[in-house]
Write a protein that holds these residues in place. Structure first.
Motif, mmCIF file in Angstrom:
data_model
loop_
_atom_site.group_PDB
_atom_site.id
_atom_site.type_symbol
_atom_site.label_atom_id
_atom_site.label_comp_id
_atom_site.label_asym_id
_atom_site.label_seq_id
_atom_site.Cartn_x
_atom_site.Cartn_y
_atom_site.Cartn_z
ATOM 1 N N SER A 162 -27.230 0.916 -22.318
ATOM 2 C CA SER A 162 -28.212 1.190 -22.086
ATOM 3 C C SER A 162 -28.722 0.193 -21.923
ATOM 4 N N ALA A 163 -30.104 -0.210 -21.393
ATOM 5 C CA ALA A 163 -31.022 -1.139 -20.145
ATOM 6 C C ALA A 163 -31.249 -2.480 -21.352
ATOM 7 N N ASP A 164 -30.122 -3.598 -21.355
ATOM 8 C CA ASP A 164 -30.501 -4.497 -22.177
ATOM 9 C C ASP A 164 -31.388 -5.063 -21.077
ATOM 10 N N ALA A 165 -31.687 -6.312 -21.028
ATOM 11 C CA ALA A 165 -33.048 -6.845 -20.561
ATOM 12 C C ALA A 165 -32.376 -7.301 -18.989
ATOM 13 N N ARG A 166 -31.302 -7.675 -18.393
ATOM 14 C CA ARG A 166 -31.310 -8.012 -17.493
ATOM 15 C C ARG A 166 -30.821 -6.310 -17.007
ATOM 16 N N MET A 167 -30.158 -5.288 -17.573
ATOM 17 C CA MET A 167 -30.122 -3.743 -16.464
ATOM 18 C C MET A 167 -31.806 -3.478 -16.383
ATOM 19 N N HIS A 168 -32.370 -3.360 -17.279
ATOM 20 C CA HIS A 168 -34.127 -3.270 -16.715
ATOM 21 C C HIS A 168 -34.588 -4.499 -15.845
ATOM 22 N N GLY A 169 -34.489 -5.447 -16.046
ATOM 23 C CA GLY A 169 -34.796 -6.195 -14.549
ATOM 24 C C GLY A 169 -34.673 -5.540 -13.517
ATOM 25 N N GLU A 170 -33.332 -5.278 -12.984
ATOM 26 C CA GLU A 170 -32.864 -4.630 -11.495
ATOM 27 C C GLU A 170 -32.979 -3.058 -11.365
ATOM 28 N N LEU A 171 -33.802 -2.049 -12.863
ATOM 29 C CA LEU A 171 -33.665 -0.938 -13.000
ATOM 30 C C LEU A 171 -35.376 -1.455 -12.047
ATOM 31 N N VAL A 172 -35.743 -2.181 -11.787
ATOM 32 C CA VAL A 172 -37.064 -2.512 -11.278
ATOM 33 C C VAL A 172 -36.532 -3.550 -9.850
ATOM 34 N N ARG A 173 -36.026 -3.901 -9.951
ATOM 35 C CA ARG A 173 -36.642 -4.269 -8.163
ATOM 36 C C ARG A 173 -35.376 -3.423 -7.344
ATOM 37 N N VAL A 174 -34.513 -2.903 -7.609
ATOM 38 C CA VAL A 174 -33.588 -2.051 -6.666
ATOM 39 C C VAL A 174 -34.077 -1.312 -5.901
ATOM 40 N N TRP A 175 -35.075 -0.759 -6.213
ATOM 41 C CA TRP A 175 -35.916 -0.076 -5.485
ATOM 42 C C TRP A 175 -36.471 -0.347 -4.633
ATOM 43 N N ARG A 176 -36.943 -1.592 -4.509
ATOM 44 C CA ARG A 176 -37.596 -2.396 -3.268
ATOM 45 C C ARG A 176 -36.716 -2.965 -2.658
ATOM 46 N N ASP A 177 -35.651 -2.950 -2.371
ATOM 47 C CA ASP A 177 -34.525 -3.782 -2.451
ATOM 48 C C ASP A 177 -34.005 -2.141 -1.181
ATOM 49 N N ILE A 178 -33.663 -1.197 -1.788
ATOM 50 C CA ILE A 178 -33.356 0.386 -0.991
ATOM 51 C C ILE A 178 -34.241 0.498 -0.153
ATOM 52 N N ASP A 179 -35.789 0.239 -0.187
ATOM 53 C CA ASP A 179 -36.646 0.457 0.654
ATOM 54 C C ASP A 179 -36.367 -0.193 1.830
ATOM 55 N N ALA A 180 -36.101 -1.854 1.903
ATOM 56 C CA ALA A 180 -36.340 -2.347 3.292
ATOM 57 C C ALA A 180 -34.855 -2.582 3.572
ATOM 58 N N ASP A 181 -34.121 -1.658 2.918
ATOM 59 C CA ASP A 181 -32.586 -1.397 3.516
ATOM 60 C C ASP A 181 -32.335 -0.684 4.360
ATOM 61 N N THR A 182 -32.323 -1.000 5.564
ATOM 62 C CA THR A 182 -32.593 -0.127 6.912
ATOM 63 C C THR A 182 -30.519 1.254 6.696
ATOM 64 N N ARG A 183 -30.345 0.812 6.200
ATOM 65 C CA ARG A 183 -28.924 1.213 5.934
ATOM 66 C C ARG A 183 -29.178 2.777 5.128
ATOM 67 N N VAL A 184 -30.044 2.434 4.213
ATOM 68 C CA VAL A 184 -30.369 3.504 3.420
ATOM 69 C C VAL A 184 -31.381 4.433 4.216
ATOM 70 N N ARG A 185 -30.317 5.371 3.724
ATOM 71 C CA ARG A 185 -31.085 7.176 4.455
ATOM 72 C C ARG A 185 -32.084 7.974 3.470
ATOM 73 N N ALA A 186 -30.774 7.491 2.022
ATOM 74 C CA ALA A 186 -30.801 8.228 0.840
ATOM 75 C C ALA A 186 -29.738 8.182 -0.173
ATOM 76 N N ALA A 187 -30.591 7.969 -1.084
ATOM 77 C CA ALA A 187 -29.793 7.618 -2.485
ATOM 78 C C ALA A 187 -29.000 7.871 -3.711
ATOM 79 N N ILE A 188 -28.967 7.649 -4.005
ATOM 80 C CA ILE A 188 -28.453 8.357 -6.041
ATOM 81 C C ILE A 188 -28.275 7.903 -7.105
ATOM 82 N N VAL A 189 -28.685 7.968 -7.789
ATOM 83 C CA VAL A 189 -28.155 7.188 -8.955
ATOM 84 C C VAL A 189 -27.393 7.992 -9.783
ATOM 85 N N ARG A 190 -27.119 7.120 -11.109
ATOM 86 C CA ARG A 190 -25.850 7.553 -11.726
ATOM 87 C C ARG A 190 -25.903 6.645 -13.073
ATOM 88 N N GLY A 191 -25.241 7.124 -13.981
ATOM 89 C CA GLY A 191 -24.015 6.576 -14.994
ATOM 90 C C GLY A 191 -22.719 6.445 -15.042
#
Length: 269
Positions: A33-62
């Protein structure tokens, strides 16, 4: 050497293939479940991935056989009582959708078990969405007593049509992985045992493709979602107005009663 992802607590990261970053939502014992911490992390992770030159594709799972059981009820309770919490989560919900839409890296989602709420935003806004046959996709908002905001108003009608979107969102019906594939809500449905391998296979193929071609194809196709921006902003405002409305406490009480015995795959809501 420190890594950009070391500060995350509710999201775990690994590299299952070259250029493929896998994000695992993890809230043990609570079906992620998305508590306050996870909710905030789900917001910012996509900006970090976008800026990370190592990442060419990503997977999200539980983790632990579930995708996500939706918003943490303690956080929802705080939203009904504290205006500052409500407005913070409102902004995060908006940024979560736009950060996903604007992330230039291809994203694959691997959904199994319950897929609800903030986690479902990532599941359905992924470029390639894969569901296990036993997945239970549920929007969940109307059962709580608020309007179906977040991603729902913009992506459900586009994916499965207005008639199906109204049926599932207004009645809060559960959609199996097989039915989700049949109506076009997800890209692909597979056996649960094949889900993770299939996600890695597809992400690896994306990572081997032309970054520029994939990026701009994604950008062009996501213009359909950007064009729905006013609809999304309206739906989100209506949703968050509802947290101060008369129906939420009753909805919260009902959901707490259902979850009282334990969090199980059969009882995410």
């Amino acid at each position: 050497m420190s890594d950009i992802y070391d500060s995350y607590e509710r999201l775990r990261f690994d590299w299952p293939a070259e250029g493929v970053l896998r994000i695992t939502m993890s809230n043990p014992g609570r079906l992620n479940s998305a508590d306050a911490r996870m909710h905030g992390e789900l917001v910012r992770v996509w900006r970090d991935i976008d800026a990370d030159t190592r990442v060419r594709a990503a997977i999200v799972r539980g983790s632990d056989g579930a995708f996500s059981s939706g918003g943490d009820l303690d956080l929802v309770q705080q939203m009904t009582e504290d205006f500052d919490v409500l407005t913070r989560v409102w902004k995060e919900a908006r940024d979560l959708v736009y950060n996903l839409v604007n992330c230039s890296k291809p994203l694959v989602s691997a959904m199994e078990g319950p897929a609800v709420g903030a986690g479902l935003v990532a599941g359905l806004l992924a470029d390639i969405s894969i569901a296990a046959k036993d997945a239970r996709i549920i929007d969940g908002h109307t059962r709580l007593g608020v309007a179906a905001g977040d991603h729902a108003a913009i992506v459900w009608p586009l994916l499965c049509g207005m008639a199906k979107a109204k049926y599932y969102l207004m009645l809060c019906e559960s959609v199996s992985g097989e039915e989700a594939e049949r109506i076009g809500l997800v890209s692909l449905c597979v056996e649960a045992a094949q889900l993770q391998d299939k996600a890695v296979e597809i992400a690896t193929r994306l990572a081997a493709g032309s970054p520029s071609a994939l990026r701009w194809t994604k950008y062009a196709l996501n213009n359909w979602l950007r064009m729905a921006g006013p609809t999304f902003d309206t739906s989100l405002a209506l949703e968050f107005m509802g947290f101060k409305g008369p129906d939420v406490q009753e909805g919260l009480a009902s959901l707490r009663e259902k979850r009282r015995p334990a969090f199980t795959k059969d009882c995410p809501l």
